[in-house]
Structure formats: C-alpha cells, structure tokens
Design a protein around this motif. Sequence first.
Motif, PDB file in Angstrom:
ATOM      1  N   MET A  72      19.984   1.743   3.581  1.00  0.00           N
ATOM      2  CA  MET A  72      19.111   1.543   2.452  1.00  0.00           C
ATOM      3  C   MET A  72      17.685   1.393   2.972  1.00  0.00           C
ATOM      4  SD  MET A  72      19.286  -1.392  -0.401  1.00  0.00           S
ATOM      5  CE  MET A  72      17.815  -1.865  -1.197  1.00  0.00           C
ATOM      6  N   ILE A  73      16.791   2.049   2.310  1.00  0.00           N
ATOM      7  CA  ILE A  73      15.373   1.921   2.622  1.00  0.00           C
ATOM      8  C   ILE A  73      14.779   0.954   1.599  1.00  0.00           C
ATOM      9  CG2 ILE A  73      13.171   3.125   2.759  1.00  0.00           C
ATOM     10  CD1 ILE A  73      14.714   5.620   3.564  1.00  0.00           C
ATOM     11  N   ALA A  74      14.108  -0.067   2.087  1.00  0.00           N
ATOM     12  CA  ALA A  74      13.569  -1.114   1.217  1.00  0.00           C
ATOM     13  C   ALA A  74      12.403  -0.605   0.382  1.00  0.00           C
ATOM     14  CB  ALA A  74      13.132  -2.303   2.054  1.00  0.00           C
ATOM     15  N   GLU A  75      12.188  -1.286  -0.716  1.00  0.00           N
ATOM     16  CA  GLU A  75      11.070  -0.981  -1.598  1.00  0.00           C
ATOM     17  C   GLU A  75       9.757  -1.271  -0.863  1.00  0.00           C
ATOM     18  OE1 GLU A  75       9.551  -2.441  -5.977  1.00  0.00           O
ATOM     19  OE2 GLU A  75      10.714  -3.807  -4.735  1.00  0.00           O
ATOM     20  N   LYS A  76       8.732  -0.448  -1.114  1.00  0.00           N
ATOM     21  CA  LYS A  76       7.424  -0.681  -0.503  1.00  0.00           C
ATOM     22  C   LYS A  76       6.383  -0.681  -1.619  1.00  0.00           C
ATOM     23  CE  LYS A  76       4.122   0.992   2.861  1.00  0.00           C
ATOM     24  NZ  LYS A  76       3.689   2.081   3.704  1.00  0.00           N
ATOM     25  N   LEU A  77       5.688  -1.790  -1.722  1.00  0.00           N
ATOM     26  CA  LEU A  77       4.642  -1.905  -2.731  1.00  0.00           C
ATOM     27  C   LEU A  77       3.343  -1.308  -2.190  1.00  0.00           C
ATOM     28  CD1 LEU A  77       5.366  -5.544  -3.923  1.00  0.00           C
ATOM     29  CD2 LEU A  77       6.085  -3.407  -4.989  1.00  0.00           C
ATOM     30  N   ALA A  78       2.545  -0.781  -3.094  1.00  0.00           N
ATOM     31  CA  ALA A  78       1.278  -0.178  -2.707  1.00  0.00           C
ATOM     32  C   ALA A  78       0.332  -1.243  -2.160  1.00  0.00           C
ATOM     33  CB  ALA A  78       0.648   0.508  -3.910  1.00  0.00           C
ATOM     34  N   ALA A  79      -0.330  -0.908  -1.045  1.00  0.00           N
ATOM     35  CA  ALA A  79      -1.269  -1.847  -0.426  1.00  0.00           C
ATOM     36  C   ALA A  79      -2.612  -1.849  -1.147  1.00  0.00           C
ATOM     37  CB  ALA A  79      -1.464  -1.493   1.042  1.00  0.00           C
ATOM     38  N   ASN A  80      -2.934  -0.738  -1.824  1.00  0.00           N
ATOM     39  CA  ASN A  80      -4.192  -0.661  -2.558  1.00  0.00           C
ATOM     40  C   ASN A  80      -4.017   0.314  -3.725  1.00  0.00           C
ATOM     41  OD1 ASN A  80      -4.519   1.988  -1.506  1.00  0.00           O
ATOM     42  ND2 ASN A  80      -5.402   1.133   0.367  1.00  0.00           N
ATOM     43  N   ALA A  81      -5.083   0.550  -4.469  1.00  0.00           N
ATOM     44  CA  ALA A  81      -4.993   1.388  -5.662  1.00  0.00           C
ATOM     45  C   ALA A  81      -4.831   2.875  -5.339  1.00  0.00           C
ATOM     46  CB  ALA A  81      -6.234   1.195  -6.518  1.00  0.00           C
ATOM     47  N   TYR A  82      -5.095   3.289  -4.115  1.00  0.00           N
ATOM     48  CA  TYR A  82      -4.980   4.695  -3.732  1.00  0.00           C
ATOM     49  C   TYR A  82      -3.540   5.088  -3.369  1.00  0.00           C
ATOM     50  CZ  TYR A  82     -10.024   4.572  -3.615  1.00  0.00           C
ATOM     51  OH  TYR A  82     -11.340   4.435  -3.949  1.00  0.00           O
ATOM     52  N   GLU A  83      -2.709   4.130  -3.111  1.00  0.00           N
ATOM     53  CA  GLU A  83      -1.307   4.387  -2.791  1.00  0.00           C
ATOM     54  C   GLU A  83      -0.457   4.141  -4.023  1.00  0.00           C
ATOM     55  OE1 GLU A  83      -0.099   1.902   0.432  1.00  0.00           O
ATOM     56  OE2 GLU A  83      -1.468   2.820   1.858  1.00  0.00           O
ATOM     57  N   SER A  84       0.758   4.621  -3.985  1.00  0.00           N
ATOM     58  CA  SER A  84       1.682   4.324  -5.073  1.00  0.00           C
ATOM     59  C   SER A  84       2.896   3.584  -4.516  1.00  0.00           C
ATOM     60  CB  SER A  84       2.106   5.618  -5.782  1.00  0.00           C
ATOM     61  OG  SER A  84       2.684   6.504  -4.862  1.00  0.00           O
ATOM     62  N   ASP A  85       3.534   2.839  -5.400  1.00  0.00           N
ATOM     63  CA  ASP A  85       4.733   2.104  -4.987  1.00  0.00           C
ATOM     64  C   ASP A  85       5.840   3.098  -4.631  1.00  0.00           C
ATOM     65  OD1 ASP A  85       3.471  -0.279  -5.510  1.00  0.00           O
ATOM     66  OD2 ASP A  85       4.348  -0.497  -7.513  1.00  0.00           O
ATOM     67  N   ARG A  86       6.686   2.680  -3.701  1.00  0.00           N
ATOM     68  CA  ARG A  86       7.844   3.504  -3.335  1.00  0.00           C
ATOM     69  C   ARG A  86       9.099   2.677  -3.612  1.00  0.00           C
ATOM     70  NH1 ARG A  86       7.742   5.099   2.566  1.00  0.00           N
ATOM     71  NH2 ARG A  86       8.747   3.092   2.792  1.00  0.00           N
ATOM     72  N   PRO A  87       9.954   3.152  -4.521  1.00  0.00           N
ATOM     73  CA  PRO A  87      11.149   2.378  -4.872  1.00  0.00           C
ATOM     74  C   PRO A  87      12.174   2.377  -3.729  1.00  0.00           C
ATOM     75  CG  PRO A  87      11.208   4.499  -5.954  1.00  0.00           C
ATOM     76  CD  PRO A  87       9.868   4.395  -5.267  1.00  0.00           C
ATOM     77  N   ALA A  88      13.063   1.415  -3.775  1.00  0.00           N
ATOM     78  CA  ALA A  88      14.138   1.352  -2.789  1.00  0.00           C
ATOM     79  C   ALA A  88      15.035   2.574  -2.965  1.00  0.00           C
ATOM     80  CB  ALA A  88      14.938   0.082  -2.976  1.00  0.00           C
TER      81      ALA A  88
END
Length: 82
Positions: free
Chosen positions: A1-17
């Motif tokens: 399983m790859i963990a969820e990654k939240l965006a560090a700033n407004a230029y990135e988007s969240d990546r779901p698990a």
Amino acid sequence: MIAEKLAANAYESDRPASYVKAEDAFYFKNRDKEIIEFPSNKKGLLKLFPEKKMEIEIFIKQNKTDFKKEEDLIKLIEFLSV
C-alpha cells in the motif's frame, strides 16, 4: 500500500492512498509434509535440492523454465516429485 500524500503547497495536488499488487508467491509440500515457499530463481532451488543439482539444471535448460510462470513451476514440481 502506498500511503496518502497531502499537497505541500497550492501548486501540488493531494495524492490518495493506493494499493500495488504484490508478486505472486508459490508454495509446495515436500516429502516431510512441510509447506515451503517455492524459490524465485534457480540458485534457490538448487539449495533446496542439492542432491538433484545436475538433473534440475538439465531440466531447466531443456524446458526453458521461467520462474515467474505458474505453468513452468507446475512442470518443475512434477519433475521433482518423481
């Protein structure tokens, strides 16, 4: 399983698990009635059956055995059980 990654700033988007499919594992029961994971390569197989080293090497070479194909592993186990 790859963990969820939240965006560090407004230029990135969240990546779901997400889930990643693991490699298949094959098992067999030896004559001592133990269940053993089938080795993923020729070297590991030769460690399990040192007394049949030459026969195994010849079989693998003649049949072009691929340790990632289930059909090839079935043939190899049938050969070892004789």
